[in-house]
Design an enzyme around this catalytic site. Structure first.
Site, mmCIF file in Angstrom:
data_model
loop_
_atom_site.group_PDB
_atom_site.id
_atom_site.type_symbol
_atom_site.label_atom_id
_atom_site.label_comp_id
_atom_site.label_asym_id
_atom_site.label_seq_id
_atom_site.Cartn_x
_atom_site.Cartn_y
_atom_site.Cartn_z
ATOM 1 N N THR A 288 0.864 -1.195 0.000
ATOM 2 C CA THR A 288 0.000 0.000 0.000
ATOM 3 C C THR A 288 0.895 1.238 0.000
ATOM 4 O OG1 THR A 288 -0.213 0.199 2.409
ATOM 5 C CG2 THR A 288 -1.810 -1.236 1.291
ATOM 6 N N GLY A 289 0.457 2.262 -0.711
ATOM 7 C CA GLY A 289 1.313 3.437 -0.855
ATOM 8 C C GLY A 289 2.559 3.083 -1.658
ATOM 9 N N GLY A 290 2.342 2.339 -2.740
ATOM 10 C CA GLY A 290 3.478 1.863 -3.539
ATOM 11 C C GLY A 290 3.856 2.772 -4.691
ATOM 12 N N SER B 44 5.173 5.859 -4.283
ATOM 13 C CA SER B 44 6.101 6.917 -3.839
ATOM 14 C C SER B 44 7.029 6.375 -2.753
ATOM 15 C CB SER B 44 5.280 8.096 -3.283
ATOM 16 O OG SER B 44 6.125 9.139 -2.847
ATOM 17 N N ILE C 238 9.201 5.070 0.211
ATOM 18 C CA ILE C 238 9.612 3.755 0.725
ATOM 19 C C ILE C 238 8.800 2.632 0.061
ATOM 20 C CG2 ILE C 238 9.756 2.319 2.814
ATOM 21 C CD1 ILE C 238 10.079 4.983 4.438
ATOM 22 N N GLY C 239 7.509 2.880 -0.179
ATOM 23 C CA GLY C 239 6.660 1.856 -0.798
ATOM 24 C C GLY C 239 7.097 1.536 -2.214
ATOM 25 N N TYR D 78 1.043 12.044 15.238
ATOM 26 C CA TYR D 78 1.726 11.098 14.337
ATOM 27 C C TYR D 78 2.359 9.962 15.155
ATOM 28 C CZ TYR D 78 5.104 9.405 10.841
ATOM 29 O OH TYR D 78 5.851 8.629 9.989
HETATM 30 N N1 NAP Z 1 10.207 9.185 5.281
HETATM 31 C C1 NAP Z 1 10.398 9.055 6.576
HETATM 32 O O1 NAP Z 1 11.272 9.718 7.175
HETATM 33 C C2 NAP Z 1 9.562 8.077 7.363
HETATM 34 C C3 NAP Z 1 9.991 7.748 8.657
HETATM 35 C C4 NAP Z 1 9.225 6.858 9.406
HETATM 36 C C5 NAP Z 1 8.085 6.306 8.870
HETATM 37 N N2 NAP Z 1 7.691 6.650 7.611
HETATM 38 C C6 NAP Z 1 6.453 6.052 7.107
HETATM 39 O O2 NAP Z 1 6.702 5.479 5.852
HETATM 40 C C7 NAP Z 1 5.484 5.409 5.116
HETATM 41 C C8 NAP Z 1 5.765 5.885 3.686
HETATM 42 O O3 NAP Z 1 6.206 7.206 3.731
HETATM 43 P P1 NAP Z 1 7.264 7.821 2.706
HETATM 44 O O4 NAP Z 1 8.294 8.492 3.501
HETATM 45 O O5 NAP Z 1 7.624 6.846 1.680
HETATM 46 O O6 NAP Z 1 6.378 9.016 2.109
HETATM 47 P P2 NAP Z 1 5.697 9.318 0.706
HETATM 48 O O7 NAP Z 1 6.714 9.282 -0.372
HETATM 49 O O8 NAP Z 1 4.913 10.555 0.935
HETATM 50 O O9 NAP Z 1 4.708 8.073 0.511
HETATM 51 C C9 NAP Z 1 3.488 7.967 1.180
HETATM 52 C C10 NAP Z 1 2.678 6.939 0.428
HETATM 53 O O10 NAP Z 1 1.447 6.701 1.131
HETATM 54 C C11 NAP Z 1 0.381 6.808 0.206
HETATM 55 N N3 NAP Z 1 -0.833 7.228 0.893
HETATM 56 C C12 NAP Z 1 -1.011 8.260 1.746
HETATM 57 N N4 NAP Z 1 -2.281 8.316 2.151
HETATM 58 C C13 NAP Z 1 -2.919 7.286 1.527
HETATM 59 C C14 NAP Z 1 -4.242 6.800 1.547
HETATM 60 N N5 NAP Z 1 -5.207 7.399 2.260
HETATM 61 N N6 NAP Z 1 -4.544 5.712 0.806
HETATM 62 C C15 NAP Z 1 -3.596 5.093 0.064
HETATM 63 N N7 NAP Z 1 -2.326 5.509 -0.007
HETATM 64 C C16 NAP Z 1 -2.002 6.597 0.725
HETATM 65 C C17 NAP Z 1 0.842 7.831 -0.812
HETATM 66 O O11 NAP Z 1 0.100 7.675 -2.019
HETATM 67 P P3 NAP Z 1 -0.731 8.928 -2.670
HETATM 68 O O12 NAP Z 1 0.288 9.977 -2.958
HETATM 69 O O13 NAP Z 1 -1.327 8.331 -3.891
HETATM 70 O O14 NAP Z 1 -1.724 9.318 -1.639
HETATM 71 C C18 NAP Z 1 2.292 7.428 -0.965
HETATM 72 O O15 NAP Z 1 2.424 6.348 -1.856
HETATM 73 C C19 NAP Z 1 4.479 6.245 5.886
HETATM 74 O O16 NAP Z 1 3.626 5.375 6.622
HETATM 75 C C20 NAP Z 1 5.346 7.042 6.837
HETATM 76 O O17 NAP Z 1 4.667 7.406 8.006
HETATM 77 C C21 NAP Z 1 8.405 7.517 6.841
#
Ligand code: NAP
Length: 250
Positions: free
Chosen positions: A12-14, A16, A18-19, A150
């Site tokens: 899920t969230g693939g 962008s 990390i996904g 968060y």
């Molecule tokens: N980056 C960090 O420093 C970090 C650290 C700790 C944990 N995380 C966790 O890692 C995960 C991924 O984050 P990321 O850093 O890779 O950020 P990101 O590039 O912003 O990716 C977020 C992903 O989640 C999807 N998403 C958000 N809301 C959604 C919804 N309601 N339904 C379906 N998809 C949804 C987005 O898709 P759309 O754009 O299509 O909505 C996107 O693919 C998150 O859970 C975040 O909390 C990140």
């Protein structure tokens, strides 16, 4: 390594961050992925860049009807899946006295309710021996005042790695959490601090606070996620693996 040959994993969230990087790694190691997200354009781009072993399905994890539709599609087309990365999430960092009801509801709807019902509704599709990884965060274990909501969402999903493992260990399913520290992804540009200068300042600040004086890369996190999704971690369940440059440990 070809740890995912013959396997299909839902991410899920693939589309962008990390996904997307995890989806790429699974494909590189011989697997197929189903990726989800809300944004049609980036979903299409991701599907194209990942190639023929990826399928993108538009589904908002905050909407139960979307999760039902996604799982029905997977059941019909793939019958079963061999892994799930419950990754979709959002972040907003604000002082406690500035948090609005909307901030609270949107983070809990996506990060907690979305993960719970994704897991719940994926259970019937998960083949015996499947692994599930939940994307939590160091924020679930730290006391930063800007991450009150968060961090609470991430502590909640970390708990689900334990409770779901307890409930489904007899079916051969394993649930673990990965808790990244600050990783350089588009998420930092999606918060309130939208100007490039503000995003850079926030990221520089996170790097400075880290014992390794840098942010992590998506590759450093996907290495841990792929390990937890693969049979290499077959005796690990209910755990939280920190990939954080030591920020929660030192
Ligand atoms: N980056 C960090 O420093 C970090 C650290 C700790 C944990 N995380 C966790 O890692 C995960 C991924 O984050 P990321 O850093 O890779 O950020 P990101 O590039 O912003 O990716 C977020 C992903 O989640 C999807 N998403 C958000 N809301 C959604 C919804 N309601 N339904 C379906 N998809 C949804 C987005 O898709 P759309 O754009 O299509 O909505 C996107 O693919 C998150 O859970 C975040 O909390 C990140």
């Amino acid at each position: 390594m070809q740890r995912f040959t013959g396997k299909t994993v839902l991410v899920t969230g693939g589309n962008s961050g990390i996904g997307l990087a995890t989806a790429q790694r699974i494909i590189d190691e011989g697997g197929k992925v189903i990726i989800t997200g809300r944004d049609e354009a980036t979903l299409q781009q991701a599907e194209k860049s990942l190639g023929e072993n990826a399928e993108a399905v538009k589904a908002d994890v905050g909407k139960l009807a979307d999760i039902d539709r996604l799982m029905a599609h997977i059941g019909q087309k793939y019958r079963t899946i061999d892994g799930l990365f419950a990754n979709a999430g959002i972040a907003e960092f604000k002082p406690i006295d500035q948090v609005t009801e909307n901030d609270f509801d949107s983070m809990f709807d996506i990060n907690v309710k979305g993960v719970f019902f994704t897991l719940q509704k994926a259970i019937p599709l998960l083949a015996e021996g499947s692994a599930v990884v939940i994307n939590a965060s160091v924020a679930g274990s730290m006391g930063g005042g800007l991450s009150s909501v968060y961090g609470a969402t991430k502590a909640a999903v970390r708990s689900m790695a334990r409770t779901f493992s307890g409930a489904y260990v007899s079916r051969g399913l394993r649930f673990n959490a990965v808790s990244p520290g600050p990783i350089d992804t588009p998420i930092w540009g999606r918060m309130g601090n939208t100007t490039p200068e503000q995003v850079k300042k926030t990221k520089d600040g996170r790097a400075e606070m880290n014992p390794m004086k840098r942010m992590g890369t998506v590759d450093e996190v996907t290495a841990a996620i792929a390990f937890l999704l693969s049979p290499e971690s077959s005796y690990i369940l209910g755990a939280e693996l920190f990939v954080d440059g030591g920020v929660t440990q030192l």
